[in-house]
Design an enzyme around this catalytic site. Sequence first.
Site, mmCIF file in Angstrom:
data_model
loop_
_atom_site.group_PDB
_atom_site.id
_atom_site.type_symbol
_atom_site.label_atom_id
_atom_site.label_comp_id
_atom_site.label_asym_id
_atom_site.label_seq_id
_atom_site.Cartn_x
_atom_site.Cartn_y
_atom_site.Cartn_z
ATOM 1 N N ARG A 1 -1.892 -6.746 -2.805
ATOM 2 C CA ARG A 1 -1.653 -5.344 -2.451
ATOM 3 C C ARG A 1 -2.874 -4.703 -1.789
ATOM 4 N NH1 ARG A 1 1.603 -7.751 -3.029
ATOM 5 N NH2 ARG A 1 3.227 -7.909 -4.588
ATOM 6 N N SER B 1 6.066 1.182 -7.619
ATOM 7 C CA SER B 1 4.955 1.120 -8.583
ATOM 8 C C SER B 1 3.901 2.132 -8.167
ATOM 9 C CB SER B 1 4.310 -0.266 -8.574
ATOM 10 O OG SER B 1 5.296 -1.240 -8.698
ATOM 11 N N GLU C 1 -1.951 2.486 -6.832
ATOM 12 C CA GLU C 1 -1.610 1.691 -5.647
ATOM 13 C C GLU C 1 -1.284 2.599 -4.457
ATOM 14 O OE1 GLU C 1 1.536 -1.394 -6.225
ATOM 15 O OE2 GLU C 1 2.550 -0.452 -4.533
HETATM 16 C C1 LIG Z 1 11.581 2.346 -4.734
HETATM 17 C C2 LIG Z 1 10.361 1.684 -4.159
HETATM 18 C C3 LIG Z 1 10.140 0.340 -4.353
HETATM 19 C C4 LIG Z 1 9.010 -0.304 -3.818
HETATM 20 N N1 LIG Z 1 8.827 -1.635 -4.044
HETATM 21 C C5 LIG Z 1 7.752 -2.263 -3.539
HETATM 22 C C6 LIG Z 1 7.553 -3.660 -3.762
HETATM 23 O O1 LIG Z 1 8.360 -4.332 -4.386
HETATM 24 N N2 LIG Z 1 6.443 -4.236 -3.254
HETATM 25 C C7 LIG Z 1 5.526 -3.520 -2.528
HETATM 26 O O2 LIG Z 1 4.544 -4.117 -2.086
HETATM 27 N N3 LIG Z 1 5.698 -2.199 -2.287
HETATM 28 C C8 LIG Z 1 6.772 -1.550 -2.764
HETATM 29 N N4 LIG Z 1 6.948 -0.211 -2.551
HETATM 30 C C9 LIG Z 1 5.928 0.541 -1.810
HETATM 31 C C10 LIG Z 1 6.262 0.781 -0.312
HETATM 32 O O3 LIG Z 1 7.617 0.618 -0.054
HETATM 33 C C11 LIG Z 1 5.469 -0.143 0.594
HETATM 34 O O4 LIG Z 1 4.101 0.067 0.408
HETATM 35 C C12 LIG Z 1 5.803 0.086 2.089
HETATM 36 O O5 LIG Z 1 5.161 -0.891 2.872
HETATM 37 C C13 LIG Z 1 5.391 1.452 2.598
HETATM 38 O O6 LIG Z 1 5.964 1.620 3.880
HETATM 39 P P1 LIG Z 1 6.065 3.056 4.536
HETATM 40 O O7 LIG Z 1 6.546 2.892 5.930
HETATM 41 O O8 LIG Z 1 6.859 3.953 3.679
HETATM 42 O O9 LIG Z 1 4.535 3.476 4.546
HETATM 43 P P2 LIG Z 1 3.915 4.907 4.210
HETATM 44 O O10 LIG Z 1 4.154 5.233 2.792
HETATM 45 O O11 LIG Z 1 4.365 5.897 5.227
HETATM 46 O O12 LIG Z 1 2.377 4.582 4.415
HETATM 47 C C14 LIG Z 1 1.708 3.745 3.496
HETATM 48 C C15 LIG Z 1 0.296 3.483 4.010
HETATM 49 O O13 LIG Z 1 0.343 2.724 5.203
HETATM 50 C C16 LIG Z 1 -0.304 3.409 6.272
HETATM 51 N N5 LIG Z 1 0.478 3.110 7.468
HETATM 52 C C17 LIG Z 1 1.801 3.294 7.635
HETATM 53 N N6 LIG Z 1 2.181 2.846 8.849
HETATM 54 C C18 LIG Z 1 1.069 2.359 9.453
HETATM 55 C C19 LIG Z 1 0.802 1.774 10.737
HETATM 56 N N7 LIG Z 1 1.779 1.561 11.643
HETATM 57 N N8 LIG Z 1 -0.483 1.420 11.034
HETATM 58 C C20 LIG Z 1 -1.472 1.619 10.128
HETATM 59 N N9 LIG Z 1 -1.286 2.166 8.899
HETATM 60 C C21 LIG Z 1 -0.029 2.535 8.575
HETATM 61 C C22 LIG Z 1 -0.277 4.882 5.859
HETATM 62 O O14 LIG Z 1 -1.313 5.622 6.478
HETATM 63 C C23 LIG Z 1 -0.456 4.764 4.352
HETATM 64 O O15 LIG Z 1 -1.819 4.562 4.042
HETATM 65 C C24 LIG Z 1 8.071 0.456 -3.068
HETATM 66 C C25 LIG Z 1 8.297 1.828 -2.865
HETATM 67 C C26 LIG Z 1 9.433 2.439 -3.391
HETATM 68 C C27 LIG Z 1 9.663 3.910 -3.152
#
Ligand SMILES: Cc1cc2nc3c(=O)[nH]c(=O)nc-3n(C[C@H](O)[C@H](O)[C@H](O)COP(=O)(O)OP(=O)(O)OC[C@H]3O[C@@H](n4cnc5c(N)ncnc54)[C@H](O)[C@@H]3O)c2cc1C
Length: 344
Positions: free
Chosen positions: A166, A243, A338
């Site tokens: 992570r 998480s 996280e």
């Molecule tokens: C119900 C639920 C279940 C989940 N299960 C998991 C799981 O099983 N495993 C897991 O690892 N995660 C999990 N997550 C966490 C999350 O889904 C992941 O971290 C996902 O990759 C975030 O994507 P996002 O587009 O929503 O990013 P955001 O939340 O919009 O951004 C997250 C981070 O990434 C950065 N970022 C976003 N896009 C870019 C880009 N293009 N370039 C550079 N930086 C960028 C942002 O600045 C921020 O720091 C879960 C979340 C939820 C709500």
Amino acid sequence: MHVSYGVPLAPLTTLGIGGPASSLAELHDPAEFPEFVREMRHSPTPPVCLGKGSNVLVGDRGCDLPVLRIATRGIRIMGAMDDGRVLVEVQAGHSLWELVTELIDEGLVGMEMLAGIPGTTGATPVQNVGAYGQEVSDTLRSLEVWDWKLGRRAVLDANACALGHRTSVFKKSRRWTVLSLLFALCRDELSTPVTYRSVADELDVPLGSRVPPAEAAEAVLTVRRRKGMVLDSGEPDRRSTGSVFFSPEVGDPMATKLRRLGAPVSRFPDGSTRVSASWLIRQAGFGLNAPLTHGVRISSVHYTLVADDGASAAGFREAVGIVLRQVLHRTGVLLTPEIDFIGE
Ligand SMILES: Cc1cc2nc3c(=O)[nH]c(=O)nc-3n(C[C@H](O)[C@H](O)[C@H](O)COP(=O)(O)OP(=O)(O)OC[C@H]3O[C@@H](n4cnc5c(N)ncnc54)[C@H](O)[C@@H]3O)c2cc1C
């Protein structure tokens, strides 16, 4: 390219918390990115990137830095490599869950256990997204990024991104904006081996079995739904980031002690031994649905934090602190958040 000012960020996140962005640019077409770079030429810092907002907590006063919401879409199946693996190029704003489904339909395996994880594909390297035995680092080959420090486009080899449990170089720095990603996947009729007991039980197969990828993904979704880890609308626990804490790394003596207490302690691909954060939260005495601060409570189906009406970023942070301190006091293990914090 559409730029708006004073836009509320809460609706753009899964927690639904936080104040406005002083400016928000939305990138739908990759060809418009140079225009955004020109707009940014007087900004002293790189923008804050936002995908689907599923891993962030936005501060109550919002964000003074320019926010770039990445909403580009599209996948392109490229040729096969010498070893037979197929290269797939994905735009950063493409939904990860949709990508997983599209790959399964194409007969490509390697990401099927990531079914149901919300968010964009471009955010996946940030914390090397993973679940049920697969991580993005297993299949990611390279990324096309904009390097704000050097002011140019670059292609980063996945091996140079310090992808760990992570974490990655992107988790600690806003220097790079991920624009597109290149994955290498195997063409196969069977999934990678099932390594999680809950998924194996759901499939009714022994650990280590390989099954049709669509069946693996379906089993993962069933297990995730049971824990509220799929964002279904109407779900009472849907205002979540999944998480909130990393599964903390523990040394051998602590791992032995925790295993004796029945804790799920697992070895991860980076060689670390980690204990489930949700088990620790339960062990520390928090019950399902337990209120923590105004509008913030433990989920009704899983030991993680969720938001309700009235939740604020300050309250959520306070709740994180309450859980962290009680887990440390009762179990001796220190949790680390996280989620990424945007704004104050
Ligand atoms: C119900 C639920 C279940 C989940 N299960 C998991 C799981 O099983 N495993 C897991 O690892 N995660 C999990 N997550 C966490 C999350 O889904 C992941 O971290 C996902 O990759 C975030 O994507 P996002 O587009 O929503 O990013 P955001 O939340 O919009 O951004 C997250 C981070 O990434 C950065 N970022 C976003 N896009 C870019 C880009 N293009 N370039 C550079 N930086 C960028 C942002 O600045 C921020 O720091 C879960 C979340 C939820 C709500």
